[in-house]
Design an enzyme around this catalytic site. Structure first.
Site, mmCIF file in Angstrom:
data_model
loop_
_atom_site.group_PDB
_atom_site.id
_atom_site.type_symbol
_atom_site.label_atom_id
_atom_site.label_comp_id
_atom_site.label_asym_id
_atom_site.label_seq_id
_atom_site.Cartn_x
_atom_site.Cartn_y
_atom_site.Cartn_z
ATOM 1 N N GLY A 1 1.200 -1.375 0.189
ATOM 2 C CA GLY A 1 -0.088 -0.360 0.190
ATOM 3 C C GLY A 1 0.776 1.369 0.248
ATOM 4 O O GLY A 1 2.207 1.264 0.300
ATOM 5 N N GLU B 1 1.001 3.787 0.872
ATOM 6 C CA GLU B 1 0.943 4.860 2.378
ATOM 7 C C GLU B 1 2.071 4.097 3.682
ATOM 8 O O GLU B 1 2.998 4.679 3.785
ATOM 9 C CB GLU B 1 0.281 5.089 3.262
ATOM 10 N N ASN C 1 3.592 1.568 2.020
ATOM 11 C CA ASN C 1 5.264 1.592 1.715
ATOM 12 C C ASN C 1 6.365 2.634 2.405
ATOM 13 O O ASN C 1 7.442 1.921 2.747
ATOM 14 C CB ASN C 1 5.357 1.883 0.480
ATOM 15 N N TYR D 1 -9.438 -5.051 -5.404
ATOM 16 C CA TYR D 1 -10.349 -5.817 -5.677
ATOM 17 C C TYR D 1 -10.543 -5.298 -3.341
ATOM 18 O O TYR D 1 -10.472 -5.709 -2.923
ATOM 19 C CB TYR D 1 -10.342 -8.018 -4.911
ATOM 20 N N ASN E 1 -0.346 10.078 -6.299
ATOM 21 C CA ASN E 1 -0.694 8.515 -6.679
ATOM 22 C C ASN E 1 -2.202 8.352 -7.492
ATOM 23 O O ASN E 1 -2.594 8.107 -7.516
ATOM 24 C CB ASN E 1 -0.607 7.651 -5.316
ATOM 25 N N ARG F 1 10.599 12.015 -13.517
ATOM 26 C CA ARG F 1 10.416 11.926 -14.278
ATOM 27 C C ARG F 1 10.740 10.742 -14.991
ATOM 28 O O ARG F 1 11.777 10.073 -15.623
ATOM 29 C CB ARG F 1 11.011 12.488 -15.518
ATOM 30 N N GLY G 1 14.252 11.997 -14.097
ATOM 31 C CA GLY G 1 15.015 12.699 -13.082
ATOM 32 C C GLY G 1 13.909 13.008 -12.466
ATOM 33 O O GLY G 1 12.632 12.424 -12.636
ATOM 34 N N ALA H 1 8.468 2.162 -6.220
ATOM 35 C CA ALA H 1 9.547 2.705 -6.273
ATOM 36 C C ALA H 1 9.116 4.347 -6.621
ATOM 37 O O ALA H 1 9.811 5.101 -5.512
ATOM 38 C CB ALA H 1 9.702 3.225 -8.034
ATOM 39 N N ASP I 1 6.358 5.713 -3.846
ATOM 40 C CA ASP I 1 6.694 5.552 -2.592
ATOM 41 C C ASP I 1 8.240 4.988 -1.829
ATOM 42 O O ASP I 1 8.804 5.965 -1.068
ATOM 43 C CB ASP I 1 5.782 4.233 -1.939
#
Length: 334
Positions: free
Chosen positions: A41, A43, A45, A111, A169, A234, A238, A263, A265
């Protein structure tokens, strides 16, 4: 021996974490018979990465009174995160997502409708002590889950003493869900209002283009005039930081990528840890890239950190050395 709860947290991460099923053998998902269960998840993470970086972090959420919920809480606690604020819902299930491998890349199926975390609202903050919290981290995922979750985000972004970081996100599948569509919300407007109320905003250039029609850092700063810091990522190219009157770009590290999921997170956690430590713009961006690089080397949402010697060297190296660096599959620096 049980795992001791950490001390008072500096960072509180709020949002849903789910059980994750990953293929345990090659082949298309409908033919895979063995699956590996993990958890993930956005957050939590970030909270797990922060704990790994030595930042005391807590995770606030809800899970179902089921095996998946217990697995989620156990995993986040094992990473050193304070989970005392997690509620166990006796009526609603823990959310689930499934990673499907394909030649063109991984696909994720959610789900999570009607999950325990989707029922969270502002009342979850009752009894939560924010006095010692320096930063609250949230994402736009939560806004898509339910009206009550959106109210929770607005409460966290209201009058406050702590900083708030907001990672956009963008999850189009959640906003396109029939239930989300029935709420009559404009995702672009909702996410802009939430982001503009935050202190730190993190957004991928691809996300910004899809949600707001532009990935240009100056245009995004004009769209979001109030945050102290805006970071536009990006991917392999970068990240650009806009803060005050300064704009700083730092290229990503070259990495032998296994899977990109998670990545973002990891970058957020590295960047936020360096921000709390008071580092300058370039070092904060490098800290984000380094944490992201470690996650790109694994299929898990939270991978093993890079060797400390590698991190120490690259954080303070010159631009030429940084540009020439490459992280291999074994985490070595080439």
């Amino acid at each position: 021996m049980g795992i001791e709860e950490p001390g008072a947290p500096e960072v509180l991460c709020v949002g849903e974490t789910m059980a994750v099923l990953m293929p345990g053998e090659p082949g298309p998902a409908h033919r895979v018979r063995a699956w590996t269960r993990t958890v993930g998840g956005a957050e939590s993470n970030v909270a797990c990465h922060l704990a790994g970086l030595g930042v005391r972090s807590a995770w606030l959420s809800a899970v179902g009174d089921d095996a998946f919920g217990r697995a989620v809480v156990d995993a986040v606690r094992a990473a050193g995160v304070d989970v005392r604020g997690v509620r166990v819902d006796p009526l609603r299930p823990t959310g689930l997502y499934v990673k499907e491998s394909a030649v063109s890349g991984s696909r994720v199926r959610y789900y999570r409708r009607g999950s325990a975390a989707a029922a969270l609202g502002p009342e979850v903050l009752d009894g939560v002590d924010l006095a010692g919290v320096r930063l609250v981290h949230v994402t736009g995922i939560t806004a898509a889950l339910s009206d009550s979750c959106l109210r929770l985000l607005r409460a966290l972004l209201g009058p406050r003493r702590h900083l708030v970081s907001f990672d956009v996100n963008w999850r189009p599948a959640l906003w396109a869900d029939e239930h989300a569509a029935d709420r009559g919300l404009d995702p672009a407007e909702v996410l802009r209002d939430l982001a503009d109320a935050a202190d730190v905003v993190l957004v991928g250039a691809d996300e910004a283009e899809r949600v707001w029609g532009t990935a240009d850092p100056d245009a995004l700063r004009a769209l979001l005039p109030h945050p102290r810091t805006v970071v536009v990522k990006r991917d392999a190219e970068g990240a650009t930081l806009i803060e005050g009157g300064a704009t700083v770009f730092e290229p990503s590290l070259r990495v032998d990528v296994v899977e990109p999921i998670g990545a973002g997170d990891a970058f957020a956690a590295g960047f936020l840890a360096a921000t709390l430590a008071g580092h300058d713009a370039r070092r904060r961006l490098r800290a984000g890239h380094l944490r992201a690089a470690a996650t790109l080397l694994t299929r898990h949402d939270v991978g093993e950190p890079l060797p400390e010697a590698t991190v120490t060297r690259l954080l303070s190296c010159d631009e030429r050395t940084w540009a020439a660096a490459r992280i291999t599959l074994d985490g070595a620096l080439r």
